[in-house]
Design an enzyme around this catalytic site. Structure first.
Site, PDB file in Angstrom:
ATOM      1  N   HIS A   1       0.866  -1.185   0.000  1.00 29.35           N
ATOM      2  CA  HIS A   1       0.000   0.000   0.000  1.00 29.35           C
ATOM      3  C   HIS A   1       0.906   1.240   0.000  1.00 29.35           C
ATOM      4  CE1 HIS A   1      -2.807   2.964   1.736  1.00 29.35           C
ATOM      5  NE2 HIS A   1      -3.795   2.139   1.445  1.00 29.35           N
TER       6      HIS A   1
ATOM      7  N   LYS B   1     -10.628  -0.423  10.385  1.00 30.11           N
ATOM      8  CA  LYS B   1     -10.768  -1.625   9.539  1.00 30.11           C
ATOM      9  C   LYS B   1     -11.200  -2.825  10.377  1.00 30.11           C
ATOM     10  CE  LYS B   1      -7.305  -0.069   6.201  1.00 30.11           C
ATOM     11  NZ  LYS B   1      -8.083   0.310   5.008  1.00 30.11           N
TER      12      LYS B   1
ATOM     13  N   GLN C   1      -4.470  -5.163   7.002  1.00 30.18           N
ATOM     14  CA  GLN C   1      -5.444  -6.123   6.461  1.00 30.18           C
ATOM     15  C   GLN C   1      -5.354  -7.487   7.144  1.00 30.18           C
ATOM     16  OE1 GLN C   1      -7.813  -5.257   4.488  1.00 30.18           O
ATOM     17  NE2 GLN C   1      -7.056  -3.276   3.830  1.00 30.18           N
TER      18      GLN C   1
ATOM     19  N   ASP D   1       3.011  -4.634   8.208  1.00 32.31           N
ATOM     20  CA  ASP D   1       1.810  -3.836   7.997  1.00 32.31           C
ATOM     21  C   ASP D   1       0.610  -4.768   8.173  1.00 32.31           C
ATOM     22  OD1 ASP D   1      -0.389  -2.498   7.079  1.00 32.31           O
ATOM     23  OD2 ASP D   1       0.545  -1.715   5.259  1.00 32.31           O
TER      24      ASP D   1
ATOM     25  N   CYS E   1      -4.697   2.252  -3.801  1.00 37.87           N
ATOM     26  CA  CYS E   1      -3.493   2.828  -3.152  1.00 37.87           C
ATOM     27  C   CYS E   1      -2.312   1.866  -3.235  1.00 37.87           C
ATOM     28  CB  CYS E   1      -3.751   3.197  -1.694  1.00 37.87           C
ATOM     29  SG  CYS E   1      -4.939   4.503  -1.512  1.00 37.87           S
TER      30      CYS E   1
END
Ligand code: PLP
Length: 405
Positions: free
Chosen positions: A117, A220, A197, A194, A363
């Protein structure tokens, strides 16, 4: 699963029941989270940490209880390792600033991957520009997995940090972060994961994973916007300088010399988002009551069902087909002559039928460029999605294809 807890799912969109399949962008909020925000402002709003008065103490206690919940959620050693930020992007910028100031010099190297991202690209690029360091990129294999052989070749004595997505926000693919961490640690190199997600879709255990840093966003995971987390191993957070200066992050200030607060406050300049943290604590309670493993299983089954149904449509190409996924499936639609139907057109026609998906570059332009397409259509699921939602989506997609072919 529990659609009735999410008031927004009763909304009609273009006269149709909303089928919300844009959960990778943001999730909807259960009533308990909405109530928590109203409760905070109605009953105990006061600035935290500084007040001797009752409301300030209540607010402080609730904010710190939320930090404990986050620590438990990701199995951190202690809540000192949990820094509240504005979101994943803010966490990554903060880390790039702090780690970069302390640890990176001219000629050093930072490794990211082709599928990141923009949030996990640009802060490192900016750091490299500031310091004269070099950004290296793990390439992709033909099957869209990360090329671990190439990764091994990138690691050397100049590598200072590796930062990779646990789950790709475009492809939904689960990356082999355990192996990446192992390979980097063998050479004494620090790894940031990261988790934007992955934390909402998998059971996260930073002790087992052994990442040095983990970043993610509350919004999220059924929590409020404007709140995120930077987890760091205490030994690293102790060593690193604050990225921002201001109130809260100091011990003493004088014009000659300022000393910094203890962890985690050293990294939290200014009034924190204590209403957000409280509401996020409620969303953590909510998902834990259902069970993170149950949610992961449910979403995995739904993502598989989406992929299976998409594969039945002749004009559709699914990306990273057959790969282990968490929550998201990306695809494109092609005409019989092989021409790509623009994902935006597909998205608009789905929207007219009440189905919310995301279209475009998500993104992650370097990945989209690698795929050689203008973008993809992405369907991403949350705990409240059902098989029926998928059926509505697939039938809406077939209708859209008929109109666009
Ligand atoms: N990283 C990944 C993998 C993401 O999916 C996202 C958001 O989509 C981000 C970072 C940025 O998150 P935020 O916009 O909440 O800061």
């Amino acid at each position: 699963m529990n659609q009735e807890d999410f008031p927004i799912l009763n909304e009609l969109v273009h006269g149709r029941r909303l089928v919300y399949l844009d959960n990778a962008a943001t999730t909807q909020k259960p009533q308990v989270v909405l109530d928590a925000i109203t409760e905070a402002y109605s009953h105990w709003n006061a600035n935290v940490h500084r007040g001797v008065h009752h409301l300030s103490q209540v607010a402080t206690q609730k904010h710190e209880e939320a930090r404990e919940k986050v620590a438990q959620l990701i199995h951190a050693h202690s809540s000192e390792e949990i820094i509240f930020t504005k979101g994943t992007t803010d966490s990554l910028n903060m880390l790039a600033r702090s780690f970069g100031d302390a640890m990176v010099k001219e000629g050093d190297e930072i490794i990211i991957s082709q599928l990141e991202h923009h949030s996990n690209i640009v802060p490192w690029q900016m750091l490299c520009e500031r310091k004269g360091a070099v950004l290296k990129v793990i390439p992709l294999c033909e099957d869209l997995s990360l090329d671990l052989e190439a990764f091994k070749g990138l690691l050397n004595e100049k590598t200072k940090l590796v930062s990779v997505a646990h789950v790709s926000n475009v492809l939904g693919v689960v990356n082999p972060v355990e192996e990446i961490i192992h390979l980097a640690h063998e050479r004494g190199i620090v790894v940031c994961v990261d988790g934007a997600q992955s934390v909402p879709h998998l059971v996260m255990n930073v002790k087992q994973l052994d990442c040095d840093f983990l970043v993610f966003s509350a919004h999220k995971m059924y929590g409020p916007t404007g709140l995120g987390v930077l987890y760091g191993k205490k030994e690293w957070l102790d060593k690193l300088p604050p990225a921002e200066g201001g109130g809260e992050m100091i011990e003493h200030v004088s014009f000659e010399k300022t000393t910094y607060n203890v962890l985690p406050y050293k990294f939290e300049a200014g009034t924190p988002n204590y209403v957000g943290s409280y509401a996020f604590g409620k969303s953590i309670d909510y998902v834990q009551a259902i069970g993170l493993e149950n949610i992961a299983k449910h979403e995995h089954a739904l993502a598989e069902y989406i992929e299976q149904e998409l594969n039945k449509i002749r004009q559709v190409k699914v990306y990273a087909a057959g790969k282990e996924k968490a929550g998201a499936v990306s695809f494109n639609v092609y005409r019989a002559d092989g021409a790509l139907i623009h994902p935006f057109d597909v998205g608009v026609l789905l929207d007219r039928q009440g189905v919310a998906v995301r279209t475009g570059h998500h993104c992650a332009e370097p990945l989209i460029d690698w795929l050689g397409v203008p973008g993809t259509v992405r369907a991403s699921v949350g705990l409240y999605n059902t098989k029926e939602d998928v059926d509505v989506f697939i039938s809406a997609l077939k209708k859209a294809i008929m109109m666009l072919e």
